[in-house]
Design a protein around this motif. Structure first.
Motif, short mmCIF file in Angstrom:
data_model
loop_
_atom_site.label_atom_id
_atom_site.label_comp_id
_atom_site.label_asym_id
_atom_site.label_seq_id
_atom_site.Cartn_x
_atom_site.Cartn_y
_atom_site.Cartn_z
N ILE A 162 0.85 -1.19 0.00
CA ILE A 162 0.00 0.00 0.00
C ILE A 162 0.88 1.23 0.00
O ILE A 162 1.62 1.49 0.96
CB ILE A 162 -0.94 0.01 1.22
CG1 ILE A 162 -1.87 -1.21 1.20
CG2 ILE A 162 -1.75 1.30 1.26
CD1 ILE A 162 -2.71 -1.37 2.46
N ALA A 163 0.82 2.03 -1.08
CA ALA A 163 1.61 3.26 -1.17
C ALA A 163 0.89 4.43 -0.52
O ALA A 163 1.52 5.34 0.03
CB ALA A 163 1.91 3.58 -2.63
N THR A 164 -0.45 4.40 -0.57
CA THR A 164 -1.25 5.42 0.10
C THR A 164 -2.65 4.88 0.27
O THR A 164 -3.10 4.01 -0.48
CB THR A 164 -1.29 6.75 -0.69
OG1 THR A 164 -1.89 7.78 0.12
CG2 THR A 164 -2.10 6.62 -1.97
N GLY A 165 -3.36 5.37 1.30
CA GLY A 165 -4.73 4.95 1.52
C GLY A 165 -4.82 3.57 2.13
O GLY A 165 -4.04 3.19 3.01
N GLY A 166 -5.82 2.81 1.69
CA GLY A 166 -5.93 1.42 2.13
C GLY A 166 -6.84 1.16 3.29
O GLY A 166 -6.82 0.06 3.85
N LYS A 167 -7.66 2.15 3.66
CA LYS A 167 -8.59 1.87 4.77
C LYS A 167 -9.80 2.78 4.68
O LYS A 167 -9.83 3.76 3.94
CB LYS A 167 -7.89 2.07 6.11
CG LYS A 167 -7.34 3.45 6.37
CD LYS A 167 -6.63 3.50 7.71
CE LYS A 167 -6.13 4.90 8.06
NZ LYS A 167 -5.07 5.36 7.12
N LYS A 168 -10.83 2.43 5.43
CA LYS A 168 -12.02 3.26 5.49
C LYS A 168 -11.94 4.18 6.70
O LYS A 168 -11.49 3.76 7.77
CB LYS A 168 -13.29 2.40 5.54
CG LYS A 168 -13.45 1.56 6.80
CD LYS A 168 -14.76 0.77 6.78
CE LYS A 168 -14.97 -0.01 8.06
NZ LYS A 168 -16.22 -0.81 8.04
N PRO A 169 -12.36 5.43 6.55
CA PRO A 169 -12.33 6.36 7.68
C PRO A 169 -13.49 6.12 8.63
O PRO A 169 -14.47 5.46 8.28
CB PRO A 169 -12.44 7.73 7.00
CG PRO A 169 -13.22 7.46 5.75
CD PRO A 169 -12.80 6.08 5.31
N GLU A 170 -13.38 6.66 9.81
CA GLU A 170 -14.47 6.57 10.79
C GLU A 170 -15.58 7.54 10.41
O GLU A 170 -15.38 8.50 9.67
CB GLU A 170 -13.95 6.91 12.20
CG GLU A 170 -12.87 5.96 12.72
CD GLU A 170 -13.39 4.56 12.94
OE1 GLU A 170 -14.59 4.43 13.28
OE2 GLU A 170 -12.62 3.61 12.77
N GLY A 171 -16.79 7.26 10.90
CA GLY A 171 -17.89 8.20 10.69
C GLY A 171 -18.93 7.68 9.70
O GLY A 171 -18.83 6.57 9.18
N LEU A 223 -1.73 0.81 -4.94
CA LEU A 223 -1.06 -0.43 -4.57
C LEU A 223 0.13 -0.65 -5.51
O LEU A 223 -0.02 -0.62 -6.73
CB LEU A 223 -2.02 -1.61 -4.69
CG LEU A 223 -3.29 -1.54 -3.81
CD1 LEU A 223 -4.25 -2.65 -4.19
CD2 LEU A 223 -2.93 -1.61 -2.34
N THR A 224 1.30 -0.87 -4.94
CA THR A 224 2.50 -1.10 -5.74
C THR A 224 2.99 -2.54 -5.57
O THR A 224 2.50 -3.28 -4.72
CB THR A 224 3.62 -0.13 -5.33
OG1 THR A 224 3.88 -0.29 -3.93
CG2 THR A 224 3.20 1.31 -5.59
N ASN A 225 3.98 -2.90 -6.41
CA ASN A 225 4.55 -4.25 -6.38
C ASN A 225 3.48 -5.32 -6.54
O ASN A 225 3.57 -6.41 -5.94
CB ASN A 225 5.34 -4.48 -5.09
CG ASN A 225 6.50 -3.51 -4.94
OD1 ASN A 225 7.21 -3.25 -5.90
ND2 ASN A 225 6.67 -2.96 -3.75
N VAL A 226 2.47 -5.01 -7.32
CA VAL A 226 1.37 -5.95 -7.54
C VAL A 226 1.83 -7.05 -8.50
O VAL A 226 2.32 -6.76 -9.60
CB VAL A 226 0.14 -5.23 -8.10
CG1 VAL A 226 -0.97 -6.23 -8.43
CG2 VAL A 226 -0.35 -4.17 -7.12
N PRO A 227 1.71 -8.32 -8.12
CA PRO A 227 2.14 -9.40 -9.00
C PRO A 227 1.31 -9.44 -10.29
O PRO A 227 0.14 -9.05 -10.30
CB PRO A 227 1.88 -10.67 -8.16
CG PRO A 227 1.79 -10.19 -6.75
CD PRO A 227 1.23 -8.81 -6.82
N ALA A 228 1.92 -9.90 -11.35
CA ALA A 228 1.24 -9.94 -12.65
C ALA A 228 0.03 -10.86 -12.65
O ALA A 228 -0.86 -10.72 -13.49
CB ALA A 228 2.22 -10.37 -13.73
N ASN A 229 -0.01 -11.81 -11.70
CA ASN A 229 -1.14 -12.74 -11.62
C ASN A 229 -2.08 -12.41 -10.47
O ASN A 229 -2.89 -13.25 -10.05
CB ASN A 229 -0.63 -14.17 -11.47
CG ASN A 229 0.19 -14.37 -10.20
OD1 ASN A 229 0.56 -13.40 -9.53
ND2 ASN A 229 0.47 -15.63 -9.85
N ALA A 230 -2.01 -11.20 -9.94
CA ALA A 230 -2.84 -10.81 -8.80
C ALA A 230 -4.32 -10.87 -9.15
O ALA A 230 -4.73 -10.55 -10.26
CB ALA A 230 -2.46 -9.41 -8.32
#
Length: 487
Positions: free
Chosen positions: A358-367, A377-384
């Motif tokens: 995860i380069a940035t983000g990746g979650k839901k905020p409260e509220g 998302l980085t370094n994602v495998p080619a077969n992801a």
């Protein structure tokens, strides 16, 4: 002028439009339209059953013959008046879109402009329905080729562009001389109801446009599709639903237009202007919070520039401000509902488990509200797994490649083929990509391809037919050929 949300919502019809009259549906309960930014109910509207859907088809069928005989210029003028009325009320439409769909107000204004262009474009196309006349090759007679309206049509529109998807179907139908029944998405029906009211004010005859809203889509639509009076179905939505509709349409050999799922590749080559590519990526990915069939789904970046692109892209995504769409400070709104947000969480967790970062983000905020942080998302495998799914949200996976051939191969490794994007400064490569990318539309050095004057549609499992352009009206016309012997 500052619009009052309560007054705006109360001005929207909350009934079904059948044969020019606003009537109640016979569904057991009303449809509760929710603001995805707060979870609160905006308005309750009528719920149709098969009884109303067939009544709407009866109205369309009864109006078909007279509407088909209406002068093309008259049809054009009605569309033009509707265009002018929507333009005059653009802020009302934009706020309504933002309230029921969640997109930022600035982007909702963009949808109004874009969607309204279909009314203007098809008002101009209405009087350009041409045919052919000439001798047959044998010289024994004259061939006459003409076009006439297909007949009553049924349009099923999605929730993500409630104005543009309606005008893109209603515009060509009206221009061609077809009557139409429209079923907007249960999640965002208010904009279509206001549009139908606007068409009434523009002078569209009773029965030409009918609108049914329902929470029981299959049960309500099924009898209508099976009725032999219906001659065309047009649908924008998932491939899964599109396949079912095609199966139903086959029984009566209906004309079909299907704008289905997408898995858009966004290619960045090592000779690209990286800053321009990042700007294009933001446009292609975050249009409508990533909830668009044209949204860039897979970022396929040449390895030598992958780190630079990823860091700049993540920085831009991280600058976006979550909030309610009608808040002028908001730059990214909520996803449409909790199911959509849960899917974002699932995809991110799955990608990380498969080796991505995860380069940035990746979650839901409260509220309150169905918000999810813009995520890279980085370094994602080619077969992801994420590369095989239509994300439909603010999550951007980046996968790398070494050669042009490998990049194109990754881009084409999908059952979908709606749109592709590519950034390169090499003109010869650009022309090769035009031929090698297996999509119905391609943007070269741009993150936006949609235009009312252009044919919109895909190949493979992304659909059949085209919307917009000169091709759009042809979807509502059937061809007739007459031979007149010379003697």
């Amino acid at each position: 002028m500052t619009l009052n949300e309560t007054e705006l919502l109360s001005s929207v019809p909350n009934q079904l439009l059948i044969n020019g009259k606003w009537v109640d549906g016979s569904g057991e309960s009303s449809i509760r339209v929710e603001d995805p930014a707060t979870g609160k109910i905006l308005r309750e509207i009528s719920n149709a059953t098969a009884v109303e859907s067939l009544a709407a088809l009866t109205a369309a069928d009864n109006a078909q013959a007279s509407w088909a005989k209406t002068a093309p210029r008259e049809r054009a003028e009605i569309l033009r008046r509707a265009f002018e009325l929507v333009r005059a009320r653009s802020e009302e439409f934009a706020m309504l879109i933002s309230l029921e769909m969640g997109k930022p107000l600035a982007e909702a204004r963009g949808e109004v402009t874009y969607g309204n262009e279909f009314l203007r474009w098809f008002s101009e196309e209405a009087s350009r329905i041409n045919g052919r006349f000439g001798s047959n090759p044998e010289g024994t007679g004259k061939m006459i080729v003409t076009h006439r309206p297909v007949g009553p049509a049924f349009a099923i529109t999605p929730w993500n562009f409630p104005l543009a998807m309606a005008t893109r179907k209603i515009g060509p139908a009206v221009a061609a001389g077809c009557t139409i029944v429209v079923k907007p998405a249960e999640l965002t029906p208010l904009t279509t109801l206001l549009l139908a009211k606007t068409f009434q004010e523009a002078g569209l005859p009773d029965g030409v446009l009918n609108v049914i809203t329902t929470s029981t889509s299959s049960a309500t639509s099924g009898p209508l599709i099976a009725d032999p009076r219906l001659r065309k179905i047009t649908f924008t939505g998932s491939t899964q639903v599109g396949v079912k509709l095609l199966e139903q349409a086959a029984k009566n050999v209906l004309r079909t237009s299907m704008e289905l799922g997408g898995n858009a590749p966004f290619l960045v080559f090592d000779d690209a202007d990286i800053d321009a590519a990042v700007a294009g990526a933001m446009l292609a990915k975050m249009r409508n919070i990533g909830q668009a069939c044209t949204a860039a789904n897979r970022f396929i970046v040449q390895k030598s520039v992958a780190d630079e692109f990823a860091s700049k892209f993540a920085a831009k995504m991280g600058e976006l401000r979550l909030g309610r769409g009608v808040d002028p400070e908001t730059t990214v709104g909520p996803v449409i509902d909790e199911k959509a947000r849960a899917n974002m969480e699932r995809l991110v967790e799955l990608t990380v488990s498969e080796g991505g970062d995860i380069a940035t983000g990746g979650k839901k905020p409260e509220g309150a509200g169905y918000f999810y942080e813009p995520t890279v998302l980085t370094n994602v495998p080619a077969n992801a797994s994420i590369l095989k799914e239509e994300i439909f949200g603010p999550v951007a996976p980046i996968v790398t490649f070494e050669t042009e051939e490998q990049g194109v191969s990754i881009a084409n490794d999908t059952v979908y083929g709606l749109v592709s994007y590519a950034y390169t400064e090499d003109a010869r490569r650009a022309m090769r990509l035009v031929d090698s990318l297996e999509t119905g539309m391609t943007g070269i050095n741009t993150g936006l391809v949609s235009n009312a004057a252009a044919p919109f549609g895909g190949v493979k499992q992304s659909g059949l037919g085209r919307e917009g352009g000169a091709e759009g009206i042809a979807e509502y016309l059937e061809t007739r050929y007459v031979l007149m012997p010379n003697s």
